[in-house]
Scaffold this motif. Structure first.
Motif, PDB file in Angstrom:
ATOM      1  N   GLY A 484       0.566  37.013  35.650  1.00  0.00           N
ATOM      2  CA  GLY A 484       1.810  36.693  36.333  1.00  0.00           C
ATOM      3  C   GLY A 484       3.010  37.372  35.709  1.00  0.00           C
ATOM      4  N   PRO A 485       4.211  36.923  36.070  1.00  0.00           N
ATOM      5  CA  PRO A 485       5.433  37.561  35.565  1.00  0.00           C
ATOM      6  C   PRO A 485       5.735  37.231  34.105  1.00  0.00           C
ATOM      7  CG  PRO A 485       5.981  35.695  36.952  1.00  0.00           C
ATOM      8  CD  PRO A 485       4.505  35.873  37.054  1.00  0.00           C
ATOM      9  N   GLY A 486       5.083  36.247  33.548  1.00  0.00           N
ATOM     10  CA  GLY A 486       5.367  35.865  32.178  1.00  0.00           C
ATOM     11  C   GLY A 486       6.548  34.915  32.082  1.00  0.00           C
ATOM     12  N   ILE A 487       6.846  34.499  30.858  1.00  0.00           N
ATOM     13  CA  ILE A 487       7.943  33.559  30.613  1.00  0.00           C
ATOM     14  C   ILE A 487       9.008  34.272  29.788  1.00  0.00           C
ATOM     15  CG2 ILE A 487       8.576  31.360  29.539  1.00  0.00           C
ATOM     16  CD1 ILE A 487       5.742  30.403  30.043  1.00  0.00           C
ATOM     17  N   PRO A 488      10.261  34.208  30.223  1.00  0.00           N
ATOM     18  CA  PRO A 488      11.329  34.858  29.455  1.00  0.00           C
ATOM     19  C   PRO A 488      11.397  34.297  28.033  1.00  0.00           C
ATOM     20  CG  PRO A 488      12.112  34.226  31.629  1.00  0.00           C
ATOM     21  CD  PRO A 488      10.750  33.606  31.459  1.00  0.00           C
ATOM     22  N   PRO A 489      11.758  35.133  27.049  1.00  0.00           N
ATOM     23  CA  PRO A 489      11.800  34.669  25.650  1.00  0.00           C
ATOM     24  C   PRO A 489      12.716  33.474  25.437  1.00  0.00           C
ATOM     25  CG  PRO A 489      11.922  37.068  25.761  1.00  0.00           C
ATOM     26  CD  PRO A 489      12.031  36.579  27.163  1.00  0.00           C
ATOM     27  N   ASP A 490      13.814  33.376  26.188  1.00  0.00           N
ATOM     28  CA  ASP A 490      14.748  32.284  25.970  1.00  0.00           C
ATOM     29  C   ASP A 490      14.241  30.955  26.502  1.00  0.00           C
ATOM     30  OD1 ASP A 490      14.864  33.254  28.552  1.00  0.00           O
ATOM     31  OD2 ASP A 490      16.980  32.727  28.821  1.00  0.00           O
ATOM     32  N   GLN A 491      13.127  30.978  27.272  1.00  0.00           N
ATOM     33  CA  GLN A 491      12.582  29.748  27.833  1.00  0.00           C
ATOM     34  C   GLN A 491      11.276  29.328  27.159  1.00  0.00           C
ATOM     35  OE1 GLN A 491      12.168  30.316  32.057  1.00  0.00           O
ATOM     36  NE2 GLN A 491      14.377  30.446  32.422  1.00  0.00           N
ATOM     37  N   ARG A 492      10.767  30.139  26.234  1.00  0.00           N
ATOM     38  CA  ARG A 492       9.468  29.846  25.621  1.00  0.00           C
ATOM     39  C   ARG A 492       9.481  28.554  24.808  1.00  0.00           C
ATOM     40  NH1 ARG A 492       5.607  33.941  25.240  1.00  0.00           N
ATOM     41  NH2 ARG A 492       6.210  35.861  26.307  1.00  0.00           N
ATOM     42  N   VAL A 528       0.750  31.839  23.359  1.00  0.00           N
ATOM     43  CA  VAL A 528       0.438  32.946  22.456  1.00  0.00           C
ATOM     44  C   VAL A 528       1.088  34.215  22.977  1.00  0.00           C
ATOM     45  CG1 VAL A 528      -1.404  34.298  21.401  1.00  0.00           C
ATOM     46  CG2 VAL A 528      -1.742  31.857  21.832  1.00  0.00           C
ATOM     47  N   GLU A 529       1.730  34.933  22.090  1.00  0.00           N
ATOM     48  CA  GLU A 529       2.346  36.207  22.452  1.00  0.00           C
ATOM     49  C   GLU A 529       1.349  37.334  22.178  1.00  0.00           C
ATOM     50  OE1 GLU A 529       6.062  36.798  20.564  1.00  0.00           O
ATOM     51  OE2 GLU A 529       6.845  34.806  21.045  1.00  0.00           O
ATOM     52  N   ASP A 530       1.155  38.195  23.171  1.00  0.00           N
ATOM     53  CA  ASP A 530       0.313  39.378  23.011  1.00  0.00           C
ATOM     54  C   ASP A 530       0.901  40.523  23.815  1.00  0.00           C
ATOM     55  OD1 ASP A 530      -0.258  38.673  25.625  1.00  0.00           O
ATOM     56  OD2 ASP A 530      -2.267  37.932  25.188  1.00  0.00           O
ATOM     57  N   ASP A 531       0.203  41.650  23.799  1.00  0.00           N
ATOM     58  CA  ASP A 531       0.708  42.853  24.463  1.00  0.00           C
ATOM     59  C   ASP A 531       0.317  42.919  25.937  1.00  0.00           C
ATOM     60  OD1 ASP A 531       1.762  43.638  22.043  1.00  0.00           O
ATOM     61  OD2 ASP A 531      -0.040  44.764  21.470  1.00  0.00           O
ATOM     62  N   LYS A 532      -0.479  41.968  26.406  1.00  0.00           N
ATOM     63  CA  LYS A 532      -0.927  41.995  27.788  1.00  0.00           C
ATOM     64  C   LYS A 532       0.135  41.385  28.697  1.00  0.00           C
ATOM     65  CE  LYS A 532      -5.812  41.512  26.523  1.00  0.00           C
ATOM     66  NZ  LYS A 532      -7.037  40.681  26.701  1.00  0.00           N
ATOM     67  N   PRO A 533       0.146  41.769  29.968  1.00  0.00           N
ATOM     68  CA  PRO A 533       1.097  41.160  30.905  1.00  0.00           C
ATOM     69  C   PRO A 533       0.728  39.721  31.211  1.00  0.00           C
ATOM     70  CG  PRO A 533      -0.409  42.636  32.066  1.00  0.00           C
ATOM     71  CD  PRO A 533      -0.675  42.827  30.607  1.00  0.00           C
ATOM     72  N   GLY A 534       1.711  38.956  31.661  1.00  0.00           N
ATOM     73  CA  GLY A 534       1.468  37.564  31.994  1.00  0.00           C
ATOM     74  C   GLY A 534       1.614  36.640  30.806  1.00  0.00           C
ATOM     75  N   CYS A 535       1.008  35.461  30.917  1.00  0.00           N
ATOM     76  CA  CYS A 535       1.068  34.425  29.880  1.00  0.00           C
ATOM     77  C   CYS A 535      -0.319  34.136  29.339  1.00  0.00           C
ATOM     78  CB  CYS A 535       1.668  33.132  30.438  1.00  0.00           C
ATOM     79  SG  CYS A 535       3.397  33.256  30.878  1.00  0.00           S
ATOM     80  N   CYS A 536      -0.362  33.732  28.091  1.00  0.00           N
ATOM     81  CA  CYS A 536      -1.618  33.329  27.466  1.00  0.00           C
ATOM     82  C   CYS A 536      -1.400  31.998  26.772  1.00  0.00           C
ATOM     83  CB  CYS A 536      -2.100  34.385  26.471  1.00  0.00           C
ATOM     84  SG  CYS A 536      -3.669  33.958  25.666  1.00  0.00           S
ATOM     85  N   PHE A 537      -2.047  30.961  27.276  1.00  0.00           N
ATOM     86  CA  PHE A 537      -1.994  29.634  26.668  1.00  0.00           C
ATOM     87  C   PHE A 537      -3.295  29.422  25.888  1.00  0.00           C
ATOM     88  CE2 PHE A 537       1.059  29.199  30.069  1.00  0.00           C
ATOM     89  CZ  PHE A 537       2.077  28.473  29.481  1.00  0.00           C
TER      90      PHE A 537
END
Length: 548
Positions: A484-492, A528-537
């Motif tokens: 998906g689009p991912g989560i902006p850093p200010d909302q993590r 979890v932050e990684d280099d792939k697009p989207g989100c990783c829980f």
């Protein structure tokens, strides 16, 4: 009167411990070897004068050589590893007393300097056996001394002074026996008391060590340079995500995480300052540390207490949920009744043939927000009615395959694109202990979110499930990754807060409820932050050996 027989291998009352008695006997046997060697050596010094001074030289020489051979043989078998028991000690002391008196009889009599060696043998017997047997050694030595003195007076017309000297030696024998018995008993009792106290201290230390290792609060001992000297299992798991086999040895000299080191530097500058909570790693829980000096006078070691803030937060949330449960129980009907009436009225209005386009839009708004309010009520009720986790030990890989198959069966819908769930399983995944229904509820929520956001971004309903072992190999983790689009850093930092959502149609309780259910199973849900697009829980499960 009951008589208690003492077996040959049985320890005499108030006697030294077996190991100590064996060491003392070895020392005494070294003394015997040296004395017997000196007696044999003296046979080769001026042997001519021996013929005139000694009564029975041949017997004396045979006795000295025999005594040396006997002591040498005992020394050899002791070196070979034989452990002397009480019978060996008693027999050796008796032979010493008898052989010494035999040498006195065949030499120059009681006036010979060998009589002084009998005192040593009696003393050694009373040290090795501080009991009535020690008194018997003294009595036997006194009788033998009087016997050879009387024989010398009768057979060789020796002076009667030898009998007086023998009596004086007898007094010395008994005096040495009584004094050494008293001293030995006191020493044995003191050593037994010290051993008992040392054993109690060791047991207490072991109990304390086990308590510290099993504490849920992490405990570190740091030196003045900030290096870890000791860490319990909880501190190892909270800071490094691993539990060492021997924490005391494995952590020696290990460096602190950067956040904790900065907190320590701030505390050293201002001990009254409270350290801010931090995360040792992106997947670790929020930690709160407190510092104190282990030795107030020297100040060379620092004691660090590490608390898992998620446990404190969980307790606070449980109190909130208890209040929320009482609140929702009272207002659920009050909200649902008018909400049901609104939904029913909207359905009746929809059947009317006189509605224009703007009226239809208003009805859509009413239905959509009614469903949203109802969803909020359902989620709040789920939180308030949440049951205690009923954990079981499960094979993560097998359980995940079953979940994937069952979940895909519920996603068959002609009105939406086909659902694809990629499953990647590492080897040697540890088992995990959790409530199957609660973790499935968490995973369903994460999969629904991932598929929805993946479809919004790419038009494809695709997610990836990846399970594997943690860095220490002791625990399992599960990643849910979308495109998906991912989560902006200010909302993590806010995504797990209740009622926070980036979706206009969402309630903002899904991720909050998922994390609460994970905490109830002693697992941890993190982004979890990684280099792939989207989100990783990531769900990091608790150690399978931990009881929930």
């Amino acid at each position: 009167m009951v008589k208690t027989a003492i077996r040959p291998n049985q320890t005499w009352p108030d006697s030294p411990p077996v190991t100590q008695r064996a060491k003392l006997f070895r020392i005494y046997n070294h003394y015997r070897v040296v004395i017997s060697l000196m007696l044999v050596a003296l046979l080769f010094i001026d042997p001519v004068n021996f013929d005139t001074r000694f009564r029975m030289l041949d017997y004396y020489q045979a006795g000295a050589v025999t005594y040396f051979a006997l002591n040498g043989f005992i020394a050899m078998i002791l070196l070979a590893g034989m452990q002397p028991n009480q019978r060996h000690i008693t027999l050796s002391v008796l032979l010493d007393i008898l052989i010494m008196h035999g040498l006195l009889l065949t030499s120059t009599g009681i006036t010979n300097g060998l009589a002084n060696l009998v005192i040593v043998s009696v003393a050694a017997g009373n040290i090795l056996t501080p009991s009535r047997m020690g008194t018997f050694y003294a009595a036997l030595a006194a009788i033998c001394s009087l016997g050879i003195s009387s024989w010398a007076v009768l057979a060789w017309d020796e002076s009667g002074d030898d009998i007086v000297r023998a009596g004086s030696l007898g007094i010395l024998y008994f005096a040495a026996a009584f004094i050494l018995q008293n001293i030995s008993r006191r020493m044995v009792r003191s050593e037994a008391l010290a051993t008992s106290r040392a054993r109690s201290i060791a047991e207490l230390e072991q109990i304390n060590r086990q308590i510290i290792q099993r504490m849920r609060t992490g405990i570190l001992v740091l030196d003045r340079f900030g290096q870890i000297r000791m860490a319990n299992a909880a501190a190892e798991e909270l800071l490094f995500g691993a539990q060492a086999e021997k924490p005391d040895d494995s952590n020696r000299g290990r460096h602190l995480p950067q956040q904790l080191r900065l907190g320590l530097e701030d505390w050293l500058k201002d001990p009254a300052r409270r350290t801010e909570p931090f995360q040792a790693s992106p997947t670790s829980p929020l930690l709160q540390v407190n510092f104190t000096q282990l030795h107030q006078e020297r100040g060379d070691h620092i004691l660090v207490f590490i608390d898992d803030m998620s446990k404190v937060t969980q307790q606070a949330q449980q109190m909130k949920l208890a209040s929320l449960g009482r609140l929702t129980a009272g207002i659920a009907h009050e909200i649902r009744n008018p909400l049901g009436a609104i939904s029913h009225a909207a359905q009746l209005m929809e059947e009317s043939h006189h509605l224009d386009k703007s009226d239809q839009q208003m009805l859509d708004i009413i239905r959509r927000h009614s469903r949203r309010v109802n969803g909020i009520i359902e989620n709040v009720l789920d939180l308030s009615r949440r049951r205690v986790a009923s954990s079981e030990l499960l094979d993560v890989a097998l359980w995940l395959r079953e979940f994937r198959d069952e979940y895909l069966q519920t996603q068959d819908n002609e009105n939406q694109p086909s659902t694809e769930i990629k499953l990647e399983l590492d080897t040697n995944i540890p088992q995990a202990r959790f409530d199957k229904s609660q973790i499935e509820q968490v995973l369903v929520n994460l999969c629904d979110n991932g598929l929805r956001y993946s479809e919004q971004q790419t038009g494809k309903r695709t997610i990836e499930l990846h399970a594997g072992p943690t860095a220490d190999g002791e625990r399992a983790y599960l990643d849910v990754h979308d495109i998906g689009p991912g989560i902006p850093p200010d909302q993590r930092s806010s995504i797990f807060e209740p009622f926070f959502t980036t979706d206009k149609s969402g309630t903002g309780l899904g991720l909050y409820l998922a994390r609460e259910l994970c905490e109830a199973n002693q697992a941890h849900l993190s982004l979890v932050e990684d280099d792939k697009p989207g989100c990783c829980f990531r769900i990091t499960f608790a150690h399978p050996g931990r009881m929930i």
